[in-house]
Design an enzyme around this catalytic site. Sequence first.
Site, PDB file in Angstrom:
ATOM      1  N   ARG A  47     -69.453 -23.242  75.021  1.00  0.00           N
ATOM      2  CA  ARG A  47     -68.273 -22.856  74.001  1.00  0.00           C
ATOM      3  C   ARG A  47     -67.731 -23.607  73.041  1.00  0.00           C
ATOM      4  O   ARG A  47     -67.046 -23.659  71.941  1.00  0.00           O
ATOM      5  CB  ARG A  47     -67.077 -22.670  75.002  1.00  0.00           C
ATOM      6  CG  ARG A  47     -66.027 -21.973  74.499  1.00  0.00           C
ATOM      7  CD  ARG A  47     -64.979 -21.262  75.697  1.00  0.00           C
ATOM      8  NE  ARG A  47     -64.711 -22.182  76.821  1.00  0.00           N
ATOM      9  CZ  ARG A  47     -63.700 -23.190  76.666  1.00  0.00           C
ATOM     10  NH1 ARG A  47     -63.282 -23.656  75.551  1.00  0.00           N
ATOM     11  NH2 ARG A  47     -63.644 -23.828  77.814  1.00  0.00           N
ATOM     12  N   TYR A 100     -59.921  -4.504  55.932  1.00  0.00           N
ATOM     13  CA  TYR A 100     -60.568  -3.953  57.163  1.00  0.00           C
ATOM     14  C   TYR A 100     -59.436  -3.555  58.282  1.00  0.00           C
ATOM     15  O   TYR A 100     -58.712  -4.477  58.418  1.00  0.00           O
ATOM     16  CB  TYR A 100     -61.733  -4.947  57.712  1.00  0.00           C
ATOM     17  CG  TYR A 100     -62.362  -4.516  59.024  1.00  0.00           C
ATOM     18  CD1 TYR A 100     -63.270  -3.698  58.976  1.00  0.00           C
ATOM     19  CD2 TYR A 100     -61.924  -5.150  60.201  1.00  0.00           C
ATOM     20  CE1 TYR A 100     -63.825  -3.111  60.140  1.00  0.00           C
ATOM     21  CE2 TYR A 100     -62.606  -4.705  61.161  1.00  0.00           C
ATOM     22  CZ  TYR A 100     -63.577  -3.582  61.061  1.00  0.00           C
ATOM     23  OH  TYR A 100     -64.189  -3.148  62.534  1.00  0.00           O
ATOM     24  N   ASP A 171     -63.083 -12.313  53.265  1.00  0.00           N
ATOM     25  CA  ASP A 171     -64.210 -11.575  53.900  1.00  0.00           C
ATOM     26  C   ASP A 171     -65.143 -11.183  52.952  1.00  0.00           C
ATOM     27  O   ASP A 171     -65.102 -10.199  52.147  1.00  0.00           O
ATOM     28  CB  ASP A 171     -63.445 -10.452  54.790  1.00  0.00           C
ATOM     29  CG  ASP A 171     -64.276  -9.844  55.618  1.00  0.00           C
ATOM     30  OD1 ASP A 171     -65.499  -9.659  55.435  1.00  0.00           O
ATOM     31  OD2 ASP A 171     -63.783  -9.089  56.633  1.00  0.00           O
ATOM     32  N   LYS A 196     -73.129  -7.011  60.606  1.00  0.00           N
ATOM     33  CA  LYS A 196     -73.334  -6.044  59.480  1.00  0.00           C
ATOM     34  C   LYS A 196     -74.595  -6.496  58.735  1.00  0.00           C
ATOM     35  O   LYS A 196     -75.714  -6.541  59.285  1.00  0.00           O
ATOM     36  CB  LYS A 196     -72.228  -5.850  58.629  1.00  0.00           C
ATOM     37  CG  LYS A 196     -70.953  -5.454  59.313  1.00  0.00           C
ATOM     38  CD  LYS A 196     -70.640  -4.309  60.020  1.00  0.00           C
ATOM     39  CE  LYS A 196     -69.684  -4.090  61.031  1.00  0.00           C
ATOM     40  NZ  LYS A 196     -68.145  -4.289  60.216  1.00  0.00           N
TER      41      LYS A 196
HETATM   42  C1  LIG Z   1     -67.123  -4.906  60.703  1.00  0.00           C
HETATM   43  C2  LIG Z   1     -66.097  -5.697  59.832  1.00  0.00           C
HETATM   44  C3  LIG Z   1     -65.249  -6.798  60.383  1.00  0.00           C
HETATM   45  C4  LIG Z   1     -65.077  -6.853  61.938  1.00  0.00           C
HETATM   46  O1  LIG Z   1     -66.390  -7.406  62.426  1.00  0.00           O
HETATM   47  P1  LIG Z   1     -66.631  -7.045  63.957  1.00  0.00           P
HETATM   48  O2  LIG Z   1     -68.119  -7.792  64.082  1.00  0.00           O
HETATM   49  O3  LIG Z   1     -66.843  -5.557  64.180  1.00  0.00           O
HETATM   50  O4  LIG Z   1     -65.797  -7.654  64.922  1.00  0.00           O
HETATM   51  C5  LIG Z   1     -64.370  -7.528  59.649  1.00  0.00           C
HETATM   52  N1  LIG Z   1     -64.580  -7.093  58.525  1.00  0.00           N
HETATM   53  C6  LIG Z   1     -65.173  -6.273  57.671  1.00  0.00           C
HETATM   54  C7  LIG Z   1     -65.200  -6.305  56.389  1.00  0.00           C
HETATM   55  C8  LIG Z   1     -66.198  -5.661  58.580  1.00  0.00           C
HETATM   56  O5  LIG Z   1     -66.952  -4.498  57.987  1.00  0.00           O
END
Ligand SMILES: *Cc1c(COP(=O)(O)O)cnc(C)c1O
Length: 379
Positions: A47, A100, A171, A196
């Site tokens: 962790r 998001y 982000d 992603k």
């Molecule tokens: C999918 C996504 C998230 C969240 O990510 P997870 O891996 O599903 O927790 C945050 N920001 C953006 C822009 C996303 O496309």
Amino acid sequence: MHIRAPQLDGVRPMSLPIFQSSTFAFSDSASLAEALSVPDGAYSYTRHGNPTTRALEHAVADLEGGVAALATASGMGAISAVLLARLRSGDHVVAQSALYGGTVSVLRDLSERFGVEVTYISGSPEELTEALRPNTKLLYLETIANPTTRVNDLPELARIGRGAGLTVVVDNTFASPLLCRPLEHGAHVVVHSSTKFLGGHSDVIGGVAVFAEEELYRQTWHQVLDYGASADPFAAWLTARGLQTLPLRQAKQCANARVLAERLAEHPAVGTVRWPGLASHPDHGIAAKLLSDFGSLISFDIAEGHDAAVRFLERVRLATLAASLGGVETLVLQPSTSTHRQLDAAGLAAAGITEGTIRMSVGIEHAEDLWADLAHALG
Ligand SMILES: *Cc1c(COP(=O)(O)O)cnc(C)c1O
């Protein structure tokens, strides 16, 4: 891209090993105590840190040009850890309005339960300047907005944010470090859903936060381990495995997106097409300066609206109706009934979404096969 594998007694595996161990042995208690209390000491407990996870963190930190990174159990784990590390009750946040959904939900929770104030702006530098208050602590942006594909003037917003003493968080999930490196444009922290583009194969959930400064890294490390957001080594390994082909995948995805965006824009059944590479896109100029390519997220309006959009989603055969994006396969969805279903009509309009809007994450299939599928589903 090459992931550096940790060395074990002179053994040099070509592929990153999975250190599937929750804990690590020590010969004296002082060394264990020291290892447990710092993010970058000897490995003590998974962790707190793990060699497989660390290899992924180094790779993403290098790609983003940061001093260090933290891999987390999901993108939301990274986002929550960064927000919790930087904010306390009474602080004020400025965020762009097209965020998001999970991030909006965390900000709402921080606001309702912990008294953090949030102001949403559409993204212009003037609005940011006007939104600033004495207690503003953090500016939260996304490189490419979902599903409108609007692109912020990141350097200018970060300059204003830094000038006001804010922590600038971006982000960068939709762009990936190959299209944009926000730390070079003034951000302090970059967050990703590595679920992603970084992982890229729809087989793992993960996140990563990358830091421009050591102090931010240490603070966030405490949040990650105390709230239990750390990545599992196997998930980190899958992400690192995917990451090695990011440049190849993303080049093909962007090239496919160009073909599809240009043809969609000519199609009689399609209204507005939003892809930053089109000259008609409102942010084409800033995107051309900020991004090294225009990405593989396209949104477009099916002119006849909701029912026609539903029909389109039922008719596609190569593209697949599914949430998520950035993987090797082309995914489509209707934001008004999925990613943005919480919004009412006014909220949808403000987010630039109609009931006929389709969001498409373009994969690495053959462009002509994809076009044949879309043309058939539209027809
Ligand atoms: C999918 C996504 C998230 C969240 O990510 P997870 O891996 O599903 O927790 C945050 N920001 C953006 C822009 C996303 O496309």
